[in-house]
Design a protein around this motif. Sequence first.
Motif: not given
Length: 291
Positions: A47, A67, A200-202, A205-207
């Motif tokens: 992300v 994060k 990076r997974t998140r 709130p954006y994943d």
Amino acid sequence: MTSGSGLVVVDKPADWTSHDVVGKLRRLARTRRVGHAGTLDPMATGVLVIGVEKATRLLGHLALTEKGYDGTIRLGQTTNTDDAEGEITASASAAAVTDEALHAGIAKLTGEIQQVPPQVSAIKVNGERAYKMARKGEEVELKARPVTIHDFTVKEIRRDGDLIDLDVSIACSSGTYIRALARDLGADLGCGGHLTALRRTRVGPYDLSMARTIEQLTEEFAILPMAEAVAAAFPRRDVTEDDARKVMHGGKLPAAGLGPGPVGVFAPDGTLLALVEEQGHAAKPLAVFVP
């Protein structure tokens, strides 16, 4: 013609710098006004939140959010960059490290900790980037900084002779270096360590479920409108027409008790007006988005 203002959540490919991604999206969006919230190292994937046009003014606020990462830590080898991009500078067998010792070491690195950034990092020392000084062979003295590791979970332990590979999942505050966690875990266990993979997974709130690859964006340039982006990331405050006029002209509103961070302010028709920050009894504009 540009694609308008909003956020693009990119699934960054390996070996691309964050600046490479910005350059590509400038061409796709047909505008120079593109930026990113929080750099990812070239080795890392996942992300990367990109702002287009007016949404670039959101990026500094988004960069401060929590994060999430998935990564692999190799114990038994130290590198000069604390990750697999660098050269191995020391090896020490990790074969005798027990699972109990691993979990105890991770527990020490969970919660509020003081972390020294990697020597090869973008931190500025006397006006110069640390990585540039390190490449010239200069010893860089970086100060420890407070970071918060909300969660540090081991998903799998793989042993191979003198080496141990740990697959981990981490949730942390802004400014945390995951490769420094790998370095410090290895140092604590006496065998050295470095990061071999990172995703990076998140970001806030954006994943990854919202992220699009470069190929997908080239085919169809999807943009998350400003109002949706703000409503997803920050508390929402809907105001009257009178209060909307005040905010549009940079005026303060009475505080609504929505917390210390940015709050999205919306007009009665749902238009995003501004980000405000509550200070005492007043809500002061941080950024106004309407003309």
